[in-house]
Design a protein around this motif. Structure first.
Motif, PDB file in Angstrom:
ATOM      1  N   LEU A 254     113.122-121.007  44.436  1.00  0.00           N
ATOM      2  CA  LEU A 254     112.495-120.366  45.596  1.00  0.00           C
ATOM      3  C   LEU A 254     111.137-119.766  45.251  1.00  0.00           C
ATOM      4  O   LEU A 254     110.589-118.996  46.038  1.00  0.00           O
ATOM      5  N   VAL A 257     108.259-120.500  47.948  1.00  0.00           N
ATOM      6  CA  VAL A 257     108.414-119.838  49.243  1.00  0.00           C
ATOM      7  C   VAL A 257     108.294-118.324  49.078  1.00  0.00           C
ATOM      8  O   VAL A 257     107.733-117.635  49.945  1.00  0.00           O
ATOM      9  N   ASN A 258     108.790-117.783  47.961  1.00  0.00           N
ATOM     10  CA  ASN A 258     108.620-116.347  47.715  1.00  0.00           C
ATOM     11  C   ASN A 258     107.152-115.999  47.497  1.00  0.00           C
ATOM     12  O   ASN A 258     106.696-114.928  47.916  1.00  0.00           O
ATOM     13  N   SER A 293     112.875-113.406  53.535  1.00  0.00           N
ATOM     14  CA  SER A 293     112.952-113.268  52.082  1.00  0.00           C
ATOM     15  C   SER A 293     114.325-112.761  51.652  1.00  0.00           C
ATOM     16  O   SER A 293     114.929-113.280  50.703  1.00  0.00           O
ATOM     17  N   LEU A 296     116.959-115.617  52.207  1.00  0.00           N
ATOM     18  CA  LEU A 296     116.867-116.723  51.250  1.00  0.00           C
ATOM     19  C   LEU A 296     117.331-116.311  49.851  1.00  0.00           C
ATOM     20  O   LEU A 296     117.949-117.095  49.134  1.00  0.00           O
ATOM     21  N   ASN A 297     117.003-115.074  49.462  1.00  0.00           N
ATOM     22  CA  ASN A 297     117.305-114.626  48.105  1.00  0.00           C
ATOM     23  C   ASN A 297     118.630-113.884  47.997  1.00  0.00           C
ATOM     24  O   ASN A 297     118.969-113.401  46.912  1.00  0.00           O
TER      25      ASN A 297
END
Length: 321
Positions: A254, A257-258, A293, A296-297
């Motif tokens: 990721l 994207v992060n 965020s 996703l994380n």
């Protein structure tokens, strides 16, 4: 983009716009290069963000992938079709910040990119007046020889904001400790319609009454007082900390994207405080990036412990515990 076609398709295919709202209700027709295509700008921005999150700067400029770079340039141009200078500033800011977040300034791409920008600028300088009017308006903040009428229109927009800020600044002490809130009082209506509000035109008066000051700080302090400003700053600091931790310690899959989310947050924050912004619309963006965020994380990433590193080595491809 379909919403921008309402002036053309509105009479022949009205059912299309039962589900897709028109971007404009103008009856003058769609004039390519003259109409401000706000829907196309949104579509171009979405595709710009997708490519930055999916491929990053490194992947877009990867050797042997010319189609990526071509599509990236096309999407950027689509984003400029609305004639908004802030869109181009936003794009450029995100690209630059993510460029450094990816560590590309330590590669051979850095001097190459500087050379590309210099050559592009030199070639586009004499051709600036030949660009479509909306593209020229997006470039109006740069020292390029664009059409004087288009530059005057862009400068008029800036003067519009300055006049409104000048007119509403005297209200700040009144609402410093107890914000005005989201309501509209009779005093606001009288203030906007009486001669004492002559500094601002009729459309500016309506925007001011609605709290749409085109200024992030004013939209905070007048509406919520100094306490609202403190609360919003706390939110931004906390959000930045989360985005930074997810960028630094998140799953390597990721990383791009992060990086994009952190770069977007940084640039939008600077624009909110220094250029133009509004709490009502920008808060949705800030919270949206933060929520994406976290989703996703799986929350807030933390530095790996020695035990987690061992487990990760023992289980290739497994999640970091």
């Amino acid at each position: 983009m379909i919403g921008d076609l309402f002036p053309i398709l509105g009479n022949s295919l009205p059912f299309v716009f039962w589900l897709i709202p028109p971007s404009t209700f103008s009856q003058d027709g769609l004039k390519v290069g003259f109409s401000r295509l706000t829907g196309t700008t949104g579509a171009g921005a979405a595709l710009f963000f997708f490519m930055m999150a999916r491929y990053g700067v490194r992947g877009i400029f990867q050797a042997g992938k010319p189609l990526r770079l071509m599509l990236f340039l096309i999407f950027t141009i689509l984003g400029m079709c609305g004639g908004y200078r802030s869109t181009l500033i936003h794009f450029a800011g995100i690209f630059i910040v993510q460029f450094f977040l990816e560590g590309m300034h330590r590669t051979k791409l850095f001097p190459t990119l500087i050379l590309i920008v210099a050559v592009t600028g030199a070639l586009s300088f004499p051709l600036a007046k030949e660009l479509p009017p909306t593209i020229q308006r997006s470039l109006a903040f740069l020292p390029l020889p664009i059409d004087p009428i288009i530059r005057a229109d862009a400068e008029g927009s800036s003067e519009w904001r300055l006049r409104m800020w000048k007119a509403v600044l005297p209200e700040v002490p009144q609402y410093l400790f107890l914000g005005k809130g989201l309501g509209m009082s009779l005093e606001d209506l009288e203030f906007a319609t009486q001669s004492q509000f002559h500094v601002i035109s009729e459309d500016q008066g309506g925007a001011a009454m609605a709290g749409d000051y085109h200024s992030g700080p004013l939209s905070l302090v007048i509406t919520f007082g100094i306490w609202g400003v403190f609360a919003f700053i706390w939110f931004q600091v906390a959000a930045f900390r989360i985005l930074h931790r997810n960028y630094r310690y998140g799953d390597p899959a990721l990383k791009l994207v992060n990086s994009m989310l952190l770069a977007s947050f940084i640039v939008k924050t600077l624009m909110f405080w220094l250029i133009a912004g509004g709490f009502y619309s920008d808060m949705l963006t800030f919270a949206g990036w933060l929520g994406l965020s976290v989703a996703l994380n799986g929350g807030v990433a933390r530095p790996e412990t020695s035990v987690a590193k061992v487990r990760r080595l023992d289980r290739p491809g497994g999640l970091v515990l």
